[in-house]
Design an enzyme around this catalytic site. Sequence first.
Site, PDB file in Angstrom:
ATOM      1  N   HIS A 143     -60.120 -24.235 106.914  1.00 16.59           N
ATOM      2  CA  HIS A 143     -60.735 -25.011 108.000  1.00 16.59           C
ATOM      3  C   HIS A 143     -62.046 -25.636 107.534  1.00 16.59           C
ATOM      4  O   HIS A 143     -62.288 -26.833 107.763  1.00 16.59           O
ATOM      5  CB  HIS A 143     -60.973 -24.083 109.196  1.00 16.59           C
ATOM      6  CG  HIS A 143     -61.711 -24.715 110.327  1.00 16.59           C
ATOM      7  ND1 HIS A 143     -61.079 -25.291 111.406  1.00 16.59           N
ATOM      8  CD2 HIS A 143     -63.048 -24.861 110.547  1.00 16.59           C
ATOM      9  CE1 HIS A 143     -61.985 -25.767 112.244  1.00 16.59           C
ATOM     10  NE2 HIS A 143     -63.183 -25.519 111.744  1.00 16.59           N
ATOM     11  N   GLU A 144     -62.898 -24.849 106.886  1.00 17.71           N
ATOM     12  CA  GLU A 144     -64.192 -25.368 106.445  1.00 17.71           C
ATOM     13  C   GLU A 144     -64.026 -26.405 105.338  1.00 17.71           C
ATOM     14  O   GLU A 144     -64.709 -27.430 105.331  1.00 17.71           O
ATOM     15  CB  GLU A 144     -65.094 -24.216 105.972  1.00 17.71           C
ATOM     16  CG  GLU A 144     -65.430 -23.193 107.043  1.00 17.71           C
ATOM     17  CD  GLU A 144     -66.081 -23.806 108.280  1.00 17.71           C
ATOM     18  OE1 GLU A 144     -66.737 -24.858 108.157  1.00 17.71           O
ATOM     19  OE2 GLU A 144     -65.938 -23.246 109.374  1.00 17.71           O
ATOM     20  N   HIS A 147     -63.114 -29.749 106.820  1.00 16.08           N
ATOM     21  CA  HIS A 147     -64.258 -30.500 107.339  1.00 16.08           C
ATOM     22  C   HIS A 147     -64.903 -31.330 106.222  1.00 16.08           C
ATOM     23  O   HIS A 147     -65.274 -32.493 106.435  1.00 16.08           O
ATOM     24  CB  HIS A 147     -65.312 -29.552 107.907  1.00 16.08           C
ATOM     25  CG  HIS A 147     -65.061 -29.109 109.309  1.00 16.08           C
ATOM     26  ND1 HIS A 147     -64.790 -29.985 110.343  1.00 16.08           N
ATOM     27  CD2 HIS A 147     -65.068 -27.863 109.869  1.00 16.08           C
ATOM     28  CE1 HIS A 147     -64.636 -29.310 111.469  1.00 16.08           C
ATOM     29  NE2 HIS A 147     -64.793 -28.030 111.210  1.00 16.08           N
ATOM     30  N   GLU A 201     -62.575 -30.535 115.089  1.00 14.85           N
ATOM     31  CA  GLU A 201     -62.258 -29.118 114.927  1.00 14.85           C
ATOM     32  C   GLU A 201     -60.749 -28.906 114.888  1.00 14.85           C
ATOM     33  O   GLU A 201     -60.226 -28.151 114.055  1.00 14.85           O
ATOM     34  CB  GLU A 201     -62.876 -28.301 116.075  1.00 14.85           C
ATOM     35  CG  GLU A 201     -64.377 -28.178 116.017  1.00 14.85           C
ATOM     36  CD  GLU A 201     -64.858 -27.396 114.809  1.00 14.85           C
ATOM     37  OE1 GLU A 201     -64.156 -26.457 114.390  1.00 14.85           O
ATOM     38  OE2 GLU A 201     -65.924 -27.729 114.280  1.00 14.85           O
TER      39      GLU A 201
END
Length: 272
Positions: A143-144, A147, A201
């Site tokens: 997820h990070e 981003h 997100e």
Amino acid sequence: MKYRAHLSAVLAAALLAAGCASTTTGSVASGGSARSQLLLVSPEQVMQQSLQYYDQQNTKARAQGKLVTSGAEWNRVNTVMQRLVPHVATFRPDAARWPWQLVLIDEDTVNAHVMAGGKITFYTGIIRKLRLTDDEIAAIMGHEMAHALREHTREKISQSAAGDMAIAIGGALLGVGEGAQQLAGLGKQLALDMPFSRHMESEADLYGLELAARGGYDPRAAITLWQKMAQQGGGGGPSFLSTHPNSGDRMAALQNAMPRVLPLYEQARARR
């Protein structure tokens, strides 16, 4: 007045159109399409600001004796990151050459975040409080990393700049007072900034899901992760006034993408 308003609108539209691009290819988890992004600021500007914050964060943690650079926890998280890094080229080849780096901070915080260019920060609190498995760490790590790949920080700065420009131009042309412009600014935050943050997100969830699967981590762990987060209170509350999707919406979207990413996980397992 009408001419000036028309000219300003044309100039603003031209600027916005010139800033539309996509930083990556699409994700299998999201259906394969690559969303167009508003990118008005340069990646160099964002990188400079990010590195400055990253250095300040690390200097403070080191001074407090909270910067973890070795040991079992650091090794676990770093191993996950190193397994995912080779797969970032699936979305953008240049990212494979980024100086990906992990910082672990010994702090009772259930959080992790990323700076532009692949500088990832984990807090020991998220590992310990949620009793994370390696697969769940991979869900957060993916997820990070997503981003960073999608340059969401750059996109958010660009959106904010575009919105502020529109409000300033409109206020000047119409002779609107400061109070009305502040009200318009609040409307922009609710109508534009927050939904886009939620969208980013959700996008990072799906790209991260694919990254974890390609790295040989079970993508189904993303569901158990958000179940744990929901129990902790993370991701809860009304979506409308939050920059994050609520846990139920998040898990439903992840579950919907699972048939598309599980084959990637099985292929990665077969290669190991």
